[in-house]
Design an enzyme around this catalytic site. Structure first.
Site, PDB file in Angstrom:
ATOM      1  N   ALA A  51      38.983   6.856  61.685  1.00 40.06           N
ATOM      2  CA  ALA A  51      39.061   7.259  62.844  1.00 40.06           C
ATOM      3  C   ALA A  51      37.843   6.617  63.575  1.00 40.06           C
ATOM      4  CB  ALA A  51      39.284   8.443  63.363  1.00 40.06           C
ATOM      5  N   ASP A  53      35.823   4.216  62.534  1.00 48.13           N
ATOM      6  CA  ASP A  53      35.642   2.785  62.573  1.00 48.13           C
ATOM      7  C   ASP A  53      36.660   2.094  63.470  1.00 48.13           C
ATOM      8  OD1 ASP A  53      33.898   2.779  60.494  1.00 48.13           O
ATOM      9  OD2 ASP A  53      34.887   2.523  58.783  1.00 48.13           O
ATOM     10  N   SER A  96      21.906  -0.069  60.106  1.00 55.83           N
ATOM     11  CA  SER A  96      23.078   0.146  59.516  1.00 55.83           C
ATOM     12  C   SER A  96      23.772  -1.077  59.001  1.00 55.83           C
ATOM     13  CB  SER A  96      23.971   0.427  60.528  1.00 55.83           C
ATOM     14  OG  SER A  96      25.110   1.186  60.483  1.00 55.83           O
ATOM     15  N   LEU A  97      24.960  -1.162  58.586  1.00 55.85           N
ATOM     16  CA  LEU A  97      25.714  -2.313  58.021  1.00 55.85           C
ATOM     17  C   LEU A  97      26.790  -2.614  58.712  1.00 55.85           C
ATOM     18  CD1 LEU A  97      25.452  -1.309  54.193  1.00 55.85           C
ATOM     19  CD2 LEU A  97      24.275  -3.355  55.340  1.00 55.85           C
ATOM     20  N   GLU A 127      27.193  -3.495  44.990  1.00 55.50           N
ATOM     21  CA  GLU A 127      26.778  -2.035  44.479  1.00 55.50           C
ATOM     22  C   GLU A 127      27.471  -1.171  45.366  1.00 55.50           C
ATOM     23  OE1 GLU A 127      22.693  -1.233  46.491  1.00 55.50           O
ATOM     24  OE2 GLU A 127      22.948  -3.403  46.118  1.00 55.50           O
ATOM     25  N   LYS A 129      28.792   1.666  47.873  1.00 59.64           N
ATOM     26  CA  LYS A 129      28.488   2.269  49.158  1.00 59.64           C
ATOM     27  C   LYS A 129      28.518   3.731  48.858  1.00 59.64           C
ATOM     28  CE  LYS A 129      28.661   1.630  54.251  1.00 59.64           C
ATOM     29  NZ  LYS A 129      28.585   3.005  54.303  1.00 59.64           N
ATOM     30  N   ASP A 131      28.465   7.629  49.688  1.00 60.79           N
ATOM     31  CA  ASP A 131      28.640   8.275  51.022  1.00 60.79           C
ATOM     32  C   ASP A 131      28.146   9.501  51.174  1.00 60.79           C
ATOM     33  OD1 ASP A 131      30.043   8.945  53.291  1.00 60.79           O
ATOM     34  OD2 ASP A 131      31.911   9.792  52.316  1.00 60.79           O
ATOM     35  N   ARG A 150      17.461   9.287  58.104  1.00 65.19           N
ATOM     36  CA  ARG A 150      17.353   8.154  58.676  1.00 65.19           C
ATOM     37  C   ARG A 150      17.047   8.568  60.344  1.00 65.19           C
ATOM     38  NH1 ARG A 150      21.954   3.682  59.406  1.00 65.19           N
ATOM     39  NH2 ARG A 150      23.100   4.780  60.950  1.00 65.19           N
ATOM     40  N   GLU A 184      20.358   6.826  48.974  1.00 65.18           N
ATOM     41  CA  GLU A 184      21.281   7.855  49.482  1.00 65.18           C
ATOM     42  C   GLU A 184      21.126   9.103  48.736  1.00 65.18           C
ATOM     43  OE1 GLU A 184      22.768   6.014  52.127  1.00 65.18           O
ATOM     44  OE2 GLU A 184      24.673   7.337  52.555  1.00 65.18           O
ATOM     45  N   TYR A 234      18.993   2.128  47.152  1.00 63.36           N
ATOM     46  CA  TYR A 234      19.510   0.946  47.223  1.00 63.36           C
ATOM     47  C   TYR A 234      18.506  -0.348  47.885  1.00 63.36           C
ATOM     48  CZ  TYR A 234      20.378   2.622  51.968  1.00 63.36           C
ATOM     49  OH  TYR A 234      20.220   3.443  53.103  1.00 63.36           O
ATOM     50  N   LYS A 332      25.244  -7.969  49.065  1.00 62.45           N
ATOM     51  CA  LYS A 332      23.827  -8.348  49.442  1.00 62.45           C
ATOM     52  C   LYS A 332      23.523  -9.872  49.078  1.00 62.45           C
ATOM     53  CE  LYS A 332      22.284  -3.790  49.611  1.00 62.45           C
ATOM     54  NZ  LYS A 332      21.558  -2.490  48.928  1.00 62.45           N
ATOM     55  N   LYS A 356      34.691  -1.993  53.185  1.00 62.03           N
ATOM     56  CA  LYS A 356      35.206  -0.628  53.007  1.00 62.03           C
ATOM     57  C   LYS A 356      36.342  -0.356  52.467  1.00 62.03           C
ATOM     58  CE  LYS A 356      33.183   2.329  55.649  1.00 62.03           C
ATOM     59  NZ  LYS A 356      33.182   2.827  56.978  1.00 62.03           N
ATOM     60  N   CYS A 450      55.793  38.462  44.973  1.00 62.38           N
ATOM     61  CA  CYS A 450      56.218  37.054  44.549  1.00 62.38           C
ATOM     62  C   CYS A 450      57.308  36.640  45.480  1.00 62.38           C
ATOM     63  CB  CYS A 450      56.539  37.424  43.021  1.00 62.38           C
ATOM     64  SG  CYS A 450      57.260  35.590  42.448  1.00 62.38           S
ATOM     65  N   CYS A 453      60.622  36.248  42.995  1.00 55.37           N
ATOM     66  CA  CYS A 453      61.451  37.283  42.394  1.00 55.37           C
ATOM     67  C   CYS A 453      61.169  38.697  42.924  1.00 55.37           C
ATOM     68  CB  CYS A 453      61.119  37.428  40.778  1.00 55.37           C
ATOM     69  SG  CYS A 453      59.607  38.218  40.472  1.00 55.37           S
ATOM     70  N   CYS A 466      52.882  35.844  39.536  1.00 55.70           N
ATOM     71  CA  CYS A 466      53.722  36.760  39.323  1.00 55.70           C
ATOM     72  C   CYS A 466      53.638  37.413  38.199  1.00 55.70           C
ATOM     73  CB  CYS A 466      55.192  36.177  39.315  1.00 55.70           C
ATOM     74  SG  CYS A 466      56.427  37.475  39.190  1.00 55.70           S
ATOM     75  N   CYS A 472      59.461  34.864  35.505  1.00 52.65           N
ATOM     76  CA  CYS A 472      59.946  34.604  36.765  1.00 52.65           C
ATOM     77  C   CYS A 472      60.336  33.200  37.043  1.00 52.65           C
ATOM     78  CB  CYS A 472      58.500  35.022  37.782  1.00 52.65           C
ATOM     79  SG  CYS A 472      58.799  34.386  39.415  1.00 52.65           S
TER      80      CYS A 472
HETATM   81  S1  IVH Z   1      22.101  -1.412  52.318  1.00 49.49           S
HETATM   82  C1  IVH Z   1      19.383  -2.625  55.862  1.00 49.49           C
HETATM   83  N1  IVH Z   1      23.178  -0.140  50.323  1.00 49.49           N
HETATM   84  O1  IVH Z   1      25.456   2.878  54.285  1.00 49.49           O
HETATM   85  C2  IVH Z   1      20.712  -1.941  55.448  1.00 49.49           C
HETATM   86  N2  IVH Z   1      23.434   0.948  52.175  1.00 49.49           N
HETATM   87  O2  IVH Z   1      26.713   1.952  56.792  1.00 49.49           O
HETATM   88  C3  IVH Z   1      20.247  -1.260  54.361  1.00 49.49           C
HETATM   89  N3  IVH Z   1      24.579   3.051  52.101  1.00 49.49           N
HETATM   90  O3  IVH Z   1      22.503   3.092  56.298  1.00 49.49           O
HETATM   91  C4  IVH Z   1      21.677  -0.643  53.812  1.00 49.49           C
HETATM   92  N4  IVH Z   1      25.193   2.791  50.021  1.00 49.49           N
HETATM   93  O4  IVH Z   1      22.997   4.709  54.669  1.00 49.49           O
HETATM   94  C5  IVH Z   1      22.907  -0.061  51.451  1.00 49.49           C
HETATM   95  N5  IVH Z   1      24.346   0.366  48.184  1.00 49.49           N
HETATM   96  C6  IVH Z   1      24.011   0.649  49.535  1.00 49.49           C
HETATM   97  C7  IVH Z   1      24.548   1.794  50.447  1.00 49.49           C
HETATM   98  C8  IVH Z   1      24.019   1.731  51.768  1.00 49.49           C
HETATM   99  C9  IVH Z   1      25.207   3.642  51.205  1.00 49.49           C
HETATM  100  C10 IVH Z   1      24.684   3.658  53.241  1.00 49.49           C
HETATM  101  C11 IVH Z   1      23.041   3.601  54.197  1.00 49.49           C
HETATM  102  C12 IVH Z   1      23.380   2.670  55.158  1.00 49.49           C
HETATM  103  C13 IVH Z   1      24.794   2.757  55.680  1.00 49.49           C
HETATM  104  C14 IVH Z   1      25.380   1.608  56.500  1.00 49.49           C
END
Ligand code: IVH
Length: 729
Positions: A51, A53, A96-97, A127, A129, A131, A150, A184, A234, A332, A356, A450, A453, A466, A472
């Site tokens: 939602a 995104d 962010s990414l 690699e 991502k 959560d 952050r 992370e 990372y 990357k 994603k 239950c 029965c 039960c 049963c």
């Molecule tokens: S690289 C300059 N690598 O995802 C950017 N981020 O949505 C550095 N995250 O802020 C981020 N796994 O908190 C990178 N393998 C990974 C990651 C990762 C999770 C998080 C990170 C970032 C967010 C962006």
């Protein structure tokens, strides 16, 4: 923090619709900001990822359509706008990414990067991502000195105290190095479960998901208990002698110092053909272990975007078995020269992108709570949901685990709830959006007796039961087992079954095979002769094929035709029981949800299956008279064709409607399959043939309308007789 709640359909971010008015655009930014605030604060989520995104994509689409409306602090151009920072200033901003959602978008990202570089990138890494919660950890002379969240990207909150016991982030490095690692902090699935047990044991409410559990634990002021956290790095900054190192090599270097990195989980799943670095890692939930040397691991190095996609696919396939949540893959550019050249936009680097995965947690509306009683008498609350796509599957019901959990989480009908489907597991409700509770939401009253029965409930364990246990519901399941379409045991009707269960002679289908005429004759109104006849019929049913045993056992999500398909595919009960969820999905019509259910059901039925096998039931499926070769293969084209096989050997889709002389509906469908066809219950354009018997109705009419060939039932019966004769002859 304002309560925001979104139950959004899955939106393709690439084709997002711009907002029509400036007010709507501003409203969306407000909602994004509230959700981001809650997200970074580690509060329970107010909006699921998809939602979020989708909203962000619409805001971006609006800004390209109406550049004049674009707010200066739009979340598309700034990192986490509106989020409170902290006291610890970051050495460089924590960015962010950008996101992509499929292979085409990934290819466009790579093409853009290539344009900026003026040549293809010099290799990519892939690699997971993770959560969790991003942190920057500073080591001075090898000692962990400060860990910050952050925050707003420029400055974060000091969480050093709580970060001291995070697995993968050792208190001391292998060498006295001054360096900053970024990564992370997260909670593994196993630790999440444990954390919730501890928390609710201390009178708190359960965390809704591992991410909020990690964030909440990391930021907690005073922790009355320990909830284990983990870390994967990372990125690394200011590594002495690290200038000019490729990303993969820099990760290997910090892994060598004892820090766990995102290369660790990639080791086990690296695709052949993609080179893997030999990166030592310390990924473990045991804080003790993080200072010792670790097993080798690999971060896939990819030369082309096709290789990148293959690595992403492998990661996606392993997602359910990693033991922790990931929401995508991060791609990357490996070469620092490429990174320098590509640079950053205001919120994200151009040299990296997040691919994603479909969200494994979505929100939906809880429309009801049903109480189910399982075969062994276990009583469970089950959520009935407004349909929602989770991890690529439409989910309409999910487990609420147990009544204690339900009361503890205070989930009510009418609530917006989080629906999680991680990997192959059965979907679960992990919590409700308590802030967004509608007025009419009523608390759930657990059953007093239950529901099947009316008997007493044993509440001594977390899983209520039960008191009658297997007894049963025994009558219902025995009747199903004996039915004409299952084991076809004539004479074993409802009254006899009720008498057998009441007398304690039978609780499961296998007990039927232990009955003798003497004990049967003691039942009311069953004479000696009928008793002897019934025993013979029961014993005779031992030769029924596997498909009928499966039907009779009432495996959830498998009816008669699916039971036949499973039996044909695996051949024997042991082969079926040994099948993994992946193996099961190879059967026509079995998707991930059904496969997981079938596997869970077979595991639950294992004791009864073992008993039936010990009583001498056949437990195998007779082979088709001619084993169909792969459609279109040379063998298929040369093999003698069965009457209901197409020229290439593939099965015709056949619907039998009305009665065929001498055959029940199940037998009719079985016959279709014996003649090489595939039986179906409804007529459509894809139907090849309709067998029309007495009493046929709308299906025959529809076949005529669609111009599908029809065959009278008598002709079909003759075909079958001929085939049987050939087989016998
Ligand atoms: S690289 C300059 N690598 O995802 C950017 N981020 O949505 C550095 N995250 O802020 C981020 N796994 O908190 C990178 N393998 C990974 C990651 C990762 C999770 C998080 C990170 C970032 C967010 C962006």
């Amino acid at each position: 923090m304002s309560a925001v709640h979104e139950v959004a359909p899955v939106v393709d971010a690439a084709h997002a619709e711009p907002y029509a008015t400036r007010d709507e655009y501003a409203g969306a930014i407000g909602r994004i900001r509230s959700a981001a605030e809650a997200y970074y604060a580690g509060a329970d989520l107010v909006m699921d990822d998809a939602a979020y995104d989708a909203l962000l994509a619409r805001v971006a689409a609006t800004e390209s359509a109406q550049p004049g409306w674009a707010a200066s602090d739009s979340p598309t151009t700034t990192v986490a706008a509106g989020i409170a920072g902290g006291d610890v200033e970051h050495s460089t901003p924590m960015l962010s990414l950008d996101n992509v959602f499929d292979g085409d978008e990934l290819a466009s990202w790579a093409a853009r990067l290539e344009r900026v570089l003026g040549r293809p990138a010099n290799g990519y890494t892939v690699e997971p991502k993770i959560d969790g919660m991003a942190v920057a950890a500073r080591y001075v002379d090898g000692r962990l000195s400060q860990v910050a969240t952050r925050g707003d990207g420029r400055a974060g909150e000091d969480v050093t105290v709580n970060a001291r016991l995070v697995a993968g982030l050792p208190a001391e490095l292998a060498r006295p190095v001054t360096v900053e690692v970024r990564g992370e902090v997260f909670m593994t699935d196993a630790d999440f479960e444990r954390a919730n047990e501890l928390r609710t044991g201390h009178g708190g409410t359960a965390f809704a998901n591992p991410r909020s559990a990690a964030a909440g634990t990391l930021r907690a002021q005073d922790r009355a208990y320990d909830a284990p956290l983990s870390f994967f790095a990372y990125a690394v900054h200011d590594l002495p002698g690290g200038e000019g190192l490729f990303h993969s090599a820099a990760m290997a270097a910090i892994a060598d110092l004892g820090v766990a990195t995102t290369a660790g989980p990639m080791a086990a799943i690296t695709e052949p053909g993609v080179t893997a670095t030999t990166t030592p890692t310390a990924a473990t939930t045991d804080p003790e272990a993080t200072t010792t040397s670790s097993p080798p691991a690999g971060m896939p190095l990819c030369a082309t975007i096709d290789d990148v996609l293959a690595a992403i696919e492998s990661l996606g396939a392993a997602r359910g078995s990693l033991g922790f949540d990931i929401d995508g893959a991060v791609v990357k550019a490996d070469d620092p020269a490429d990174r320098d050249r590509a640079g950053f936009s205001s919120r994200a680097p151009r040299w990296a992108v997040a691919y994603k995965f479909p969200a494994d947690t979505r929100t939906s509306r809880l429309v009801g709570i049903e109480v189910q009683v399982g075969r062994t008498g276990v009583i469970t609350p089950v959520a009935v949901l407004e349909p929602v796509q989770v991890g690529g599957v439409v989910v309409t019901s999910a487990t609420l685990h147990n009544f204690d959990d339900l009361v503890r989480r205070d989930v009510r009908v009418g609530d917006a709830v989080f629906v999680r489907r991680a990997g192959d597991v059965i979907p679960e409700i992990t919590g409700a959006l308590l802030d967004a509770r509608p007025d009419g939401a009523t608390a759930f009253m657990p059953p007093q007796v239950c529901p099947r029965c009316g008997g007493e409930i044993d509440r001594s364990q977390k899983r209520w039961r039960c008191v009658r246990g297997r007894a049963c519901g025994a009558e219902e399941s025995l009747a199903y087992f004996a039915a004409r379409d299952s084991m076809d045991i004539e004479g074993l009707g409802d009254k006899v079954i009720a008498g057998l269960v009441r007398a304690g002679l039978v609780t499961d289908p296998a007990d039927l095979y232990d009955l003798d005429a003497e004990s049967l004759a003691q039942l009311e109104r069953l004479g000696r002769t009928s008793a002897a006849k019934l025993v013979a019929t029961i014993q005779g049913s031992k030769t029924q094929p596997l498909s009928r045993v499966l039907t009779g056992l009432g495996v959830r999500m498998t009816g008669r035709s699916m039971s036949r398909r499973l039996a044909r595919h695996f051949g024997t009960m042991p082969a079926l029981q040994a099948a993994t969820v992946d193996d099961l999905q190879r059967v026509d019509g079995v998707g991930p949800e059904r496969a997981a259910t079938i596997a869970a059901e077979l595991a639950e039925l294992a004791p009864v299956i073992a008993k039936l096998t010990a009583r001498g039931l056949t437990m195998s499926e007779p082979e088709l008279p001619t084993r169909p070769a792969a459609p279109g293969s040379a063998e298929a084209l040369e093999a003698p064709r069965l009457p209901l096989q197409r020229e290439d050997g593939s099965p015709m889709t056949v619907v039998v409607t009305g009665s065929v002389p001498g055959l029940s509906r199940t037998e009719g469908n079985e016959a279709v399959e014996r003649l090489g066809g595939k039986s179906s219950g409804s007529v459509s354009k894809r139907t090849d043939l309709v067998v029309v018997g007495d009493g046929a109705g709308s299906k025959a009419t529809k076949a005529e309308e669609l111009g599908i060939p029809c065959m009278p039932a008598e002709e079909f019966a003759t075909l079958l007789a001929q085939l049987t004769a050939v087989r016998l002859g």
